[in-house]
Design an enzyme around this catalytic site. Structure first.
Site, PDB file in Angstrom:
ATOM      1  N   TYR A  79      -1.956  -6.897 -11.408  1.00 34.83           N
ATOM      2  CA  TYR A  79      -1.674  -8.121 -10.825  1.00 34.83           C
ATOM      3  C   TYR A  79      -0.650  -7.900  -9.843  1.00 34.83           C
ATOM      4  CZ  TYR A  79      -0.982 -13.243 -10.784  1.00 34.83           C
ATOM      5  OH  TYR A  79      -1.069 -14.475 -10.372  1.00 34.83           O
TER       6      TYR A  79
ATOM      7  N   ARG B 176      -1.080  -3.788 -18.763  1.00 34.95           N
ATOM      8  CA  ARG B 176      -0.565  -3.224 -19.526  1.00 34.95           C
ATOM      9  C   ARG B 176       0.891  -4.079 -20.228  1.00 34.95           C
ATOM     10  NH1 ARG B 176       2.068   1.829 -15.940  1.00 34.95           N
ATOM     11  NH2 ARG B 176       2.863   0.361 -14.694  1.00 34.95           N
TER      12      ARG B 176
ATOM     13  N   SER C  96       4.039  -6.937 -14.721  1.00 39.00           N
ATOM     14  CA  SER C  96       3.120  -8.103 -14.303  1.00 39.00           C
ATOM     15  C   SER C  96       2.813  -8.998 -15.236  1.00 39.00           C
ATOM     16  CB  SER C  96       2.023  -7.149 -13.680  1.00 39.00           C
ATOM     17  OG  SER C  96       2.343  -6.641 -12.729  1.00 39.00           O
TER      18      SER C  96
ATOM     19  N   HIS D 290     -10.817  -0.433  -2.727  1.00 32.11           N
ATOM     20  CA  HIS D 290     -10.619   0.742  -1.804  1.00 32.11           C
ATOM     21  C   HIS D 290     -11.425   1.881  -2.467  1.00 32.11           C
ATOM     22  CE1 HIS D 290      -9.161   3.709   0.720  1.00 32.11           C
ATOM     23  NE2 HIS D 290      -8.249   4.293  -0.029  1.00 32.11           N
TER      24      HIS D 290
ATOM     25  N   GLY E 295      -2.281  -7.782   0.276  1.00 31.24           N
ATOM     26  CA  GLY E 295      -2.492  -8.901  -0.921  1.00 31.24           C
ATOM     27  C   GLY E 295      -1.889 -10.246  -0.493  1.00 31.24           C
TER      28      GLY E 295
ATOM     29  N   ASP F 146      -9.976   3.653   6.164  1.00 29.92           N
ATOM     30  CA  ASP F 146      -8.920   3.120   5.903  1.00 29.92           C
ATOM     31  C   ASP F 146      -7.834   3.837   5.709  1.00 29.92           C
ATOM     32  OD1 ASP F 146      -7.542   0.472   4.224  1.00 29.92           O
ATOM     33  OD2 ASP F 146      -7.247   2.223   3.053  1.00 29.92           O
TER      34      ASP F 146
ATOM     35  N   GLU G 214      10.604  -6.680  18.496  1.00 32.04           N
ATOM     36  CA  GLU G 214       9.772  -7.333  19.394  1.00 32.04           C
ATOM     37  C   GLU G 214       8.521  -6.795  19.115  1.00 32.04           C
ATOM     38  OE1 GLU G 214      10.537  -7.860  23.764  1.00 32.04           O
ATOM     39  OE2 GLU G 214      12.532  -7.278  23.510  1.00 32.04           O
TER      40      GLU G 214
HETATM   41  P1  NDP Z   1      -0.114  -2.457  -6.652  1.00 35.57           P
HETATM   42  O1  NDP Z   1       0.729  -1.157  -6.620  1.00 35.57           O
HETATM   43  O2  NDP Z   1       0.260  -3.721  -6.032  1.00 35.57           O
HETATM   44  O3  NDP Z   1      -0.499  -2.742  -8.251  1.00 35.57           O
HETATM   45  C1  NDP Z   1       0.344  -2.996  -9.149  1.00 35.57           C
HETATM   46  C2  NDP Z   1      -0.529  -3.533 -10.128  1.00 35.57           C
HETATM   47  O4  NDP Z   1      -1.144  -2.434 -11.192  1.00 35.57           O
HETATM   48  C3  NDP Z   1       0.467  -4.188 -11.220  1.00 35.57           C
HETATM   49  O5  NDP Z   1       0.183  -5.206 -11.977  1.00 35.57           O
HETATM   50  C4  NDP Z   1       0.731  -2.872 -12.160  1.00 35.57           C
HETATM   51  O6  NDP Z   1       1.388  -3.504 -13.299  1.00 35.57           O
HETATM   52  C5  NDP Z   1      -0.543  -2.577 -12.422  1.00 35.57           C
HETATM   53  N1  NDP Z   1      -0.609  -1.253 -13.116  1.00 35.57           N
HETATM   54  C6  NDP Z   1      -0.159  -0.019 -12.338  1.00 35.57           C
HETATM   55  N2  NDP Z   1      -0.296   0.904 -13.341  1.00 35.57           N
HETATM   56  C7  NDP Z   1      -1.122   0.516 -14.313  1.00 35.57           C
HETATM   57  C8  NDP Z   1      -1.746   1.042 -15.716  1.00 35.57           C
HETATM   58  N3  NDP Z   1      -1.356   2.384 -15.670  1.00 35.57           N
HETATM   59  N4  NDP Z   1      -2.260   0.371 -16.284  1.00 35.57           N
HETATM   60  C9  NDP Z   1      -2.482  -0.983 -16.143  1.00 35.57           C
HETATM   61  N5  NDP Z   1      -1.926  -1.509 -14.896  1.00 35.57           N
HETATM   62  C10 NDP Z   1      -1.195  -1.019 -14.019  1.00 35.57           C
HETATM   63  O7  NDP Z   1      -1.714  -2.098  -6.257  1.00 35.57           O
HETATM   64  P2  NDP Z   1      -2.521  -2.552  -4.697  1.00 35.57           P
HETATM   65  O8  NDP Z   1      -2.393  -4.117  -5.001  1.00 35.57           O
HETATM   66  O9  NDP Z   1      -1.526  -2.411  -3.481  1.00 35.57           O
HETATM   67  O10 NDP Z   1      -3.492  -1.518  -4.685  1.00 35.57           O
HETATM   68  C11 NDP Z   1      -4.652  -1.955  -5.690  1.00 35.57           C
HETATM   69  C12 NDP Z   1      -5.924  -1.368  -4.936  1.00 35.57           C
HETATM   70  O11 NDP Z   1      -6.058  -2.242  -3.850  1.00 35.57           O
HETATM   71  C13 NDP Z   1      -5.910   0.176  -4.357  1.00 35.57           C
HETATM   72  O12 NDP Z   1      -7.198   0.449  -4.459  1.00 35.57           O
HETATM   73  C14 NDP Z   1      -5.576  -0.221  -3.023  1.00 35.57           C
HETATM   74  O13 NDP Z   1      -6.024   0.786  -2.253  1.00 35.57           O
HETATM   75  C15 NDP Z   1      -6.239  -1.541  -2.499  1.00 35.57           C
HETATM   76  N6  NDP Z   1      -5.801  -2.111  -1.524  1.00 35.57           N
HETATM   77  C16 NDP Z   1      -4.587  -2.497  -1.314  1.00 35.57           C
HETATM   78  C17 NDP Z   1      -4.371  -3.060  -0.479  1.00 35.57           C
HETATM   79  C18 NDP Z   1      -2.580  -3.721  -0.165  1.00 35.57           C
HETATM   80  O14 NDP Z   1      -2.659  -4.395   0.602  1.00 35.57           O
HETATM   81  N7  NDP Z   1      -1.919  -3.243  -1.006  1.00 35.57           N
HETATM   82  C19 NDP Z   1      -5.201  -3.538   0.871  1.00 35.57           C
HETATM   83  C20 NDP Z   1      -6.200  -3.089   0.437  1.00 35.57           C
HETATM   84  C21 NDP Z   1      -6.683  -2.558  -0.557  1.00 35.57           C
HETATM   85  P3  NDP Z   1       2.738  -3.209 -14.036  1.00 35.57           P
HETATM   86  O15 NDP Z   1       3.464  -4.395 -13.894  1.00 35.57           O
HETATM   87  O16 NDP Z   1       2.499  -3.245 -15.662  1.00 35.57           O
HETATM   88  O17 NDP Z   1       3.210  -1.848 -13.649  1.00 35.57           O
HETATM   89 MG    MG Z   2      -6.136  -0.675   4.463  1.00 32.47          MG
HETATM   90 MG    MG Z   3      -5.371   1.543   1.941  1.00 34.00          MG
END
Ligand code: NDP
Ligand code: MG
Ligand code: MG
Length: 338
Positions: free
Chosen positions: A24, A47, A52, A107, A133, A190, A230
């Site tokens: 999340y 977790r 989150s 991804h 996001g 990407d 800018e």
């Molecule tokens: P984030 O770093 O924002 O994700 C964090 C989330 O993952 C938190 O809810 C965290 O929960 C949870 N998490 C982390 N480790 C674990 C674990 N071991 N078990 C369970 N939950 C866990 O990730 P993104 O959203 O940036 O990326 C997610 C995917 O989306 C990736 O594949 C990325 O490449 C892809 N993506 C991302 C983009 C972006 O803008 N960020 C753009 C396009 C694709 P907790 O609070 O428990 O740590």
């Molecule tokens: Mg990208």
């Molecule tokens: Mg990327």
């Protein structure tokens, strides 16, 4: 290349299907909220010890551990950090996922580089929004959407493509345009985009410009406005109307300078370096570096973040943005972690 829209998707593909969004964070909160607003049944898997959990509960979601969440789901979107995904999959998903369910990614990294080898009865799809996001969420609530790439790595059900399209439209991407691609192409483009142009390239260009002005004896405040602040105004024009519109919006003097000096800064040598970056992505050399970095506890990430924070452009920027509260420094980060 054909671009697909809402009309090309069948929302019924998600009806009576429960989606588990695992994670999340940046993408996770946006997918979960957009899906729910599109009428899809969503549970969030997390977790318990993380931060989150409370956020997803506050947003009104049914939240459970990853294993419980996936056991009840027809579609599982795995949105934890790329470096954590393989462990989460192996520990909590590989056995627990329903027979014939759909495993989805935003991804292609873990599938393309063989870090996750899914069970063969699972459909494996990609729905990759081409935006951070918080933008996936904010454009959806504003009635729009962001473009997305979709792909299928395993089509066990025979309907994996239709599920991917329906999912993409449910998070708003069918309003902006959905492109069918492959895991290979999405992963490599990407990584290249973020390394060479969007993140790596842009940050180094900004810093080099700032340093050149400051070393030339100009005030850091001036250098900050010219080289960082800018940039957004120019990028907005590029985004709205392409290079032609940007050139129309700037002065003839700026446009002429662009032609004279741009190619002196980004040279054939720069492009050769870009090809090397692409080669490292294609060969897996970059992926190996990233995976080992994570396994070692991210020493380089931590050190580089500390060094980056100590750069003078960050100090002057913090000071100047404090005088422009409407820019609301940090709002994007807060919202994306919402
Ligand atoms: P984030 O770093 O924002 O994700 C964090 C989330 O993952 C938190 O809810 C965290 O929960 C949870 N998490 C982390 N480790 C674990 C674990 N071991 N078990 C369970 N939950 C866990 O990730 P993104 O959203 O940036 O990326 C997610 C995917 O989306 C990736 O594949 C990325 O490449 C892809 N993506 C991302 C983009 C972006 O803008 N960020 C753009 C396009 C694709 P907790 O609070 O428990 O740590
Ligand atoms: Mg990208
Ligand atoms: Mg990327």
């Amino acid at each position: 290349m054909k671009v697909l829209y809402d009309k090309d998707a069948d929302p019924a593909m998600l009806r009576a299907r429960r989606v588990a969004v695992i994670g999340y964070g940046s993408q996770g909160h946006a997918h979960a909220l957009n899906l729910r607003d599109s009428g899809v049944e969503v549970v969030v898997g997390l977790r318990e010890e993380g931060t989150s959990w409370a956020k997803a509960v506050d947003a009104g979601f049914k939240v459970s551990g990853v294993r419980e969440a996936v056991a009840d789901a027809d579609i599982v979107m795995l949105l934890v950090p790329d470096e954590a995904a393989a462990t989460v999959y192996r520990r909590d998903m590989h056995v627990a996922m329903r027979e014939g369910a759909t495993l989805a990614f935003a991804h292609g990294f873990n599938i393309h580089y063989g870090q996750i080898v899914p069970r063969s009865d699972l459909d494996v799809i990609l729905v990759a929004p081409k935006a951070p996001g918080h933008t996936v969420r904010s454009t959806y609530t504003a009635g729009g959407g962001v473009p997305a790439l979709v792909a299928v790595a395993n089509d066990h059900s025979g309907t994996a493509r239709e599920i991917a399209l329906a999912y993409a439209t449910a998070i708003g991407c069918g309003r902006a345009g959905v492109i069918e691609t492959s895991f290979v192409e999405e992963t490599e483009t990407d990584l290249f985009g973020e390394q060479a142009v969007l993140c790596g390239g842009a940050v180094e260009l900004v810093k080099a410009g700032f340093e050149t002005l400051v070393e030339g004896g100009y005030a850091p405040e001036m250098a900050y406005f010219e080289c960082l602040h800018e940039l957004k105004l120019i990028v907005d024009l590029l985004y709205e109307g392409g290079i032609g519109t940007m050139n129309y919006g700037i002065s003839n003097n700026a446009e002429f300078g662009e032609y004279v000096s741009g190619p002196r800064v980004v040279t054939a040598q720069t492009k050769a370096a870009m090809r090397e970056v692409l080669n490292d992505i294609r060969s897996g050399a970059y992926a190996k570096q990233f995976i080992l970095e994570s396994q070692a506890g991210n020493p380089t990430l931590h050190a580089r973040r500390r060094l980056a924070a100590a750069h003078p452009i960050e100090e002057v920027g913090t000071r100047l943005r404090a005088m422009m509260p409407w820019i609301s420094a940090g709002a994007l980060v807060d919202r994306s972690r919402n």
